[in-house]
Design a protein around this motif. Sequence first.
Motif, mmCIF file in Angstrom:
data_model
loop_
_atom_site.group_PDB
_atom_site.id
_atom_site.type_symbol
_atom_site.label_atom_id
_atom_site.label_comp_id
_atom_site.label_asym_id
_atom_site.label_seq_id
_atom_site.Cartn_x
_atom_site.Cartn_y
_atom_site.Cartn_z
ATOM 1 N N SER A 53 1.183 -1.060 8.778
ATOM 2 C CA SER A 53 1.237 -2.013 7.671
ATOM 3 C C SER A 53 2.564 -1.880 6.942
ATOM 4 O O SER A 53 3.240 -0.851 7.022
ATOM 5 C CB SER A 53 0.093 -1.743 6.684
ATOM 6 O OG SER A 53 0.300 -0.503 6.023
ATOM 7 N N ARG A 59 2.999 -1.633 3.781
ATOM 8 C CA ARG A 59 2.902 -0.619 2.727
ATOM 9 C C ARG A 59 3.060 0.789 3.313
ATOM 10 O O ARG A 59 3.671 1.659 2.699
ATOM 11 C CB ARG A 59 1.582 -0.756 1.985
ATOM 12 C CG ARG A 59 1.417 -2.109 1.308
ATOM 13 C CD ARG A 59 0.202 -2.160 0.413
ATOM 14 N NE ARG A 59 0.420 -1.386 -0.811
ATOM 15 C CZ ARG A 59 -0.449 -1.349 -1.820
ATOM 16 N NH1 ARG A 59 -1.585 -2.000 -1.731
ATOM 17 N NH2 ARG A 59 -0.182 -0.646 -2.886
ATOM 18 N N ASP A 84 12.917 -11.998 0.882
ATOM 19 C CA ASP A 84 12.673 -13.359 1.323
ATOM 20 C C ASP A 84 13.943 -14.080 1.762
ATOM 21 O O ASP A 84 13.933 -15.285 1.954
ATOM 22 C CB ASP A 84 12.001 -14.163 0.197
ATOM 23 C CG ASP A 84 12.863 -14.231 -1.060
ATOM 24 O OD1 ASP A 84 13.834 -13.452 -1.165
ATOM 25 O OD2 ASP A 84 12.557 -15.072 -1.930
ATOM 26 N N LYS A 111 12.036 -0.100 -0.337
ATOM 27 C CA LYS A 111 11.822 -1.008 -1.468
ATOM 28 C C LYS A 111 11.528 -2.416 -0.997
ATOM 29 O O LYS A 111 10.736 -3.138 -1.603
ATOM 30 C CB LYS A 111 13.063 -1.001 -2.376
ATOM 31 C CG LYS A 111 12.868 -1.739 -3.679
ATOM 32 C CD LYS A 111 11.773 -1.085 -4.533
ATOM 33 C CE LYS A 111 11.603 -1.807 -5.854
ATOM 34 N NZ LYS A 111 10.463 -1.248 -6.631
ATOM 35 N N ARG A 112 12.129 -2.795 0.099
ATOM 36 C CA ARG A 112 11.930 -4.122 0.648
ATOM 37 C C ARG A 112 10.484 -4.371 1.050
ATOM 38 O O ARG A 112 9.962 -5.464 0.915
ATOM 39 C CB ARG A 112 12.813 -4.281 1.885
ATOM 40 C CG ARG A 112 13.844 -5.370 1.744
ATOM 41 C CD ARG A 112 14.727 -5.399 2.944
ATOM 42 N NE ARG A 112 15.451 -6.643 2.917
ATOM 43 C CZ ARG A 112 16.512 -6.888 3.662
ATOM 44 N NH1 ARG A 112 16.942 -5.990 4.480
ATOM 45 N NH2 ARG A 112 17.117 -8.043 3.571
ATOM 46 N N TYR A 113 9.844 -3.352 1.601
ATOM 47 C CA TYR A 113 8.506 -3.507 2.144
ATOM 48 C C TYR A 113 7.408 -3.107 1.167
ATOM 49 O O TYR A 113 6.231 -3.314 1.451
ATOM 50 C CB TYR A 113 8.365 -2.682 3.430
ATOM 51 C CG TYR A 113 9.135 -3.258 4.585
ATOM 52 C CD1 TYR A 113 8.612 -4.285 5.363
ATOM 53 C CD2 TYR A 113 10.410 -2.796 4.888
ATOM 54 C CE1 TYR A 113 9.327 -4.828 6.407
ATOM 55 C CE2 TYR A 113 11.133 -3.334 5.935
ATOM 56 C CZ TYR A 113 10.583 -4.343 6.691
ATOM 57 O OH TYR A 113 11.298 -4.883 7.726
ATOM 58 N N SER A 114 7.781 -2.545 0.038
ATOM 59 C CA SER A 114 6.755 -2.082 -0.897
ATOM 60 C C SER A 114 6.163 -3.249 -1.680
ATOM 61 O O SER A 114 6.829 -4.255 -1.930
ATOM 62 C CB SER A 114 7.351 -1.054 -1.862
ATOM 63 O OG SER A 114 8.305 -1.646 -2.706
ATOM 64 N N LYS A 115 4.897 -3.092 -2.083
ATOM 65 C CA LYS A 115 4.225 -4.093 -2.905
ATOM 66 C C LYS A 115 3.775 -3.490 -4.232
ATOM 67 O O LYS A 115 3.112 -4.154 -5.023
ATOM 68 C CB LYS A 115 3.019 -4.662 -2.151
ATOM 69 C CG LYS A 115 3.396 -5.390 -0.871
ATOM 70 C CD LYS A 115 2.169 -5.954 -0.172
ATOM 71 C CE LYS A 115 2.555 -6.690 1.100
ATOM 72 N NZ LYS A 115 1.382 -7.249 1.810
ATOM 73 N N GLY A 116 4.118 -2.250 -4.444
ATOM 74 C CA GLY A 116 3.746 -1.566 -5.678
ATOM 75 C C GLY A 116 4.641 -0.365 -5.878
ATOM 76 O O GLY A 116 5.864 -0.483 -5.926
ATOM 77 N N GLU A 138 4.833 2.241 -3.746
ATOM 78 C CA GLU A 138 4.923 3.021 -2.513
ATOM 79 C C GLU A 138 6.251 3.763 -2.396
ATOM 80 O O GLU A 138 6.290 4.890 -1.895
ATOM 81 C CB GLU A 138 4.756 2.108 -1.286
ATOM 82 C CG GLU A 138 3.388 1.491 -1.138
ATOM 83 C CD GLU A 138 3.291 0.153 -1.858
ATOM 84 O OE1 GLU A 138 2.234 -0.494 -1.750
ATOM 85 O OE2 GLU A 138 4.279 -0.224 -2.532
#
Length: 269
Positions: free
Chosen positions: A37, A39, A109, A241-246, A248
Amino acid sequence: MIEISTANVLVALGVTTAAGLATGVGGLLVFAQKTPSARLLAFGLAFAGGAMVYVSLSEILNKSILSFTQGYGERLGFSLGTAAFLAGVGLIMLVDRLVPNPHERLEADDPFFREHNAAYIRRVGLLTAMAITIHNFPEGLATFFATLENPGVGLPLAFAIAIHNVPEGIAIAVPVYFATHNKAYAFGACMVSGLAEPLGAIIGYALLRPWMSDAVFGSVFGIIAGVMVFLALDELLPAAKRYSKGHETVYGLVSGMGVLAISLVLFKW
């Protein structure tokens, strides 16, 4: 020249190999999750960054300074160790300027990122594996010669290296697995990196032993520390940082530092 028995050489090489292959354990831990995933990737990349920064500044750089100090005294030893560290940073900065870099922007994005996502993360994984593999060479060399000279010193050192090779295996496996969805590739990358330790031992024993000096060890350790810190800050943390959603990234960073710190504390006991 000191005569060393073949049996002692084989024991030292076996201990070094076992410590190096502990990277495979880290790869197996990653595969406990059925599908990778974003995260997990963010946490794993930050974990690797934290581990690399901590071990570079607290252990590898100190080894560089200590090696120089033994040969040139405390004041000059500290200066030379620092110079080797900065030389490593400068070297990898030069490479970073010469090699095309696909992460000029950090927005998740942006069109380039969306189009080249797999290639981007493969590059991050490759750089991570290369950095850890290079750093494993002197690690294997140190473990081998320490065991060869005194198993009472070499075995605890090998145990500590095996412990912190587990998170190194995670650091390698996560981006490779995420980019390829292939467990065999990810596990293979871990094992290849781990085998750098006995390879470093063999090269060191065959070629470097007559030329071993405090200056050589100091230079190698200092340069590697600088390279690893730069890669962690320039590649791993921005990618995480690019893939984190919180949180992580920060959790992974702190966890990586914590695990490496605990492994080094265990070594002292």
